[in-house]
Scaffold this motif. Sequence first.
Motif, PDB file in Angstrom:
ATOM      1  N   GLY A  70       0.843  -1.192   0.000  1.00 22.06           N
ATOM      2  CA  GLY A  70       0.000   0.000   0.000  1.00 22.06           C
ATOM      3  C   GLY A  70       0.876   1.238   0.000  1.00 22.06           C
ATOM      4  O   GLY A  70       1.905   1.291  -0.655  1.00 22.06           O
ATOM      5  N   ARG A  71       0.479   2.250   0.794  1.00 22.19           N
ATOM      6  CA  ARG A  71       1.265   3.488   0.924  1.00 22.19           C
ATOM      7  C   ARG A  71       2.277   3.280   2.047  1.00 22.19           C
ATOM      8  O   ARG A  71       1.891   3.068   3.190  1.00 22.19           O
ATOM      9  N   TYR A  72       3.560   3.373   1.707  1.00 28.46           N
ATOM     10  CA  TYR A  72       4.598   3.127   2.709  1.00 28.46           C
ATOM     11  C   TYR A  72       5.849   3.926   2.377  1.00 28.46           C
ATOM     12  O   TYR A  72       5.951   4.534   1.310  1.00 28.46           O
ATOM     13  N   VAL A  73       6.792   3.902   3.282  1.00 24.30           N
ATOM     14  CA  VAL A  73       8.082   4.540   3.075  1.00 24.30           C
ATOM     15  C   VAL A  73       9.143   3.454   3.039  1.00 24.30           C
ATOM     16  O   VAL A  73       9.175   2.571   3.896  1.00 24.30           O
ATOM     17  N   TRP A  74       9.996   3.513   2.019  1.00 26.55           N
ATOM     18  CA  TRP A  74      11.088   2.557   1.854  1.00 26.55           C
ATOM     19  C   TRP A  74      12.392   3.231   2.290  1.00 26.55           C
ATOM     20  O   TRP A  74      12.775   4.265   1.736  1.00 26.55           O
ATOM     21  N   ILE A  75      13.028   2.666   3.303  1.00 26.95           N
ATOM     22  CA  ILE A  75      14.343   3.156   3.717  1.00 26.95           C
ATOM     23  C   ILE A  75      15.366   2.536   2.777  1.00 26.95           C
ATOM     24  O   ILE A  75      15.575   1.324   2.779  1.00 26.95           O
ATOM     25  N   CYS A  76      15.980   3.366   1.975  1.00 26.26           N
ATOM     26  CA  CYS A  76      16.971   2.918   0.995  1.00 26.26           C
ATOM     27  C   CYS A  76      18.350   2.773   1.624  1.00 26.26           C
ATOM     28  O   CYS A  76      19.114   1.879   1.252  1.00 26.26           O
ATOM     29  N   ASP A  77      18.658   3.663   2.537  1.00 24.70           N
ATOM     30  CA  ASP A  77      19.990   3.726   3.125  1.00 24.70           C
ATOM     31  C   ASP A  77      19.871   4.115   4.595  1.00 24.70           C
ATOM     32  O   ASP A  77      19.098   5.002   4.941  1.00 24.70           O
ATOM     33  N   HIS A  96      12.713   8.811  13.433  1.00 28.20           N
ATOM     34  CA  HIS A  96      12.404  10.038  12.692  1.00 28.20           C
ATOM     35  C   HIS A  96      11.675   9.703  11.390  1.00 28.20           C
ATOM     36  O   HIS A  96      10.669  10.341  11.052  1.00 28.20           O
ATOM     37  N   VAL A  97      12.159   8.706  10.656  1.00 31.22           N
ATOM     38  CA  VAL A  97      11.514   8.290   9.403  1.00 31.22           C
ATOM     39  C   VAL A  97      10.102   7.787   9.692  1.00 31.22           C
ATOM     40  O   VAL A  97       9.153   8.112   8.964  1.00 31.22           O
ATOM     41  N   GLU A  98       9.939   7.011  10.733  1.00 30.79           N
ATOM     42  CA  GLU A  98       8.610   6.491  11.085  1.00 30.79           C
ATOM     43  C   GLU A  98       7.636   7.625  11.394  1.00 30.79           C
ATOM     44  O   GLU A  98       6.480   7.598  10.952  1.00 30.79           O
ATOM     45  N   ARG A  99       8.089   8.626  12.155  1.00 32.50           N
ATOM     46  CA  ARG A  99       7.220   9.781  12.455  1.00 32.50           C
ATOM     47  C   ARG A  99       6.886  10.545  11.179  1.00 32.50           C
ATOM     48  O   ARG A  99       5.747  10.956  10.962  1.00 32.50           O
ATOM     49  N   TRP A 100       7.901  10.751  10.323  1.00 32.69           N
ATOM     50  CA  TRP A 100       7.669  11.445   9.058  1.00 32.69           C
ATOM     51  C   TRP A 100       6.619  10.695   8.257  1.00 32.69           C
ATOM     52  O   TRP A 100       5.680  11.301   7.724  1.00 32.69           O
ATOM     53  N   ALA A 101       6.780   9.372   8.156  1.00 33.00           N
ATOM     54  CA  ALA A 101       5.841   8.549   7.382  1.00 33.00           C
ATOM     55  C   ALA A 101       4.425   8.664   7.942  1.00 33.00           C
ATOM     56  O   ALA A 101       3.463   8.859   7.194  1.00 33.00           O
ATOM     57  N   ALA A 102       4.287   8.547   9.235  1.00 33.90           N
ATOM     58  CA  ALA A 102       2.961   8.640   9.870  1.00 33.90           C
ATOM     59  C   ALA A 102       2.352  10.022   9.640  1.00 33.90           C
ATOM     60  O   ALA A 102       1.171  10.136   9.303  1.00 33.90           O
ATOM     61  N   ASP A 103       3.145  11.064   9.792  1.00 35.34           N
ATOM     62  CA  ASP A 103       2.656  12.433   9.589  1.00 35.34           C
ATOM     63  C   ASP A 103       2.192  12.672   8.155  1.00 35.34           C
ATOM     64  O   ASP A 103       1.307  13.494   7.911  1.00 35.34           O
TER      65      ASP A 103
END
Length: 144
Positions: A70-77, A96-103
Amino acid sequence: MEVKELTTEEDVRSAFPIMNELRTHLTEEDYECLVLEAMTKDRYQMFALFVEDEIVAVTGFKPMITLYYGRYVWICDLVTSSDQRSKGYGEKLISHVERWAADQGYGSVALSSGLSRTEAHRFYEEKMDYDKVSYVFRKTWGST
């Protein structure tokens, strides 16, 4: 300790020594070209964790949409300087990435990790509570 987004060519260049610990195959020129192209064409974003005005860890990620996740964020590095590991810096950047993704309305965060990186796997599973859900397969030809 502060997390800052890296947005300029100078910012990107300043993160190379840390990123090069993970992406050892890249020259500084190739790294810079790839990051800037990914930022322009693929919504790639970089953040660095600074301690006393020095970069100690870096992450790069991009928002994605697939039928599987679905809609998600992929951590590349994600990399912490070898002399700064085990101080909670990787955890701080992933959080930080998780909060950004949720926001931004994304429902999950995913990443891949090399098969030989057992310490990283333990970190993701035990410390960050990530599930191992698949293998990543790759076929290459020519130059990238």
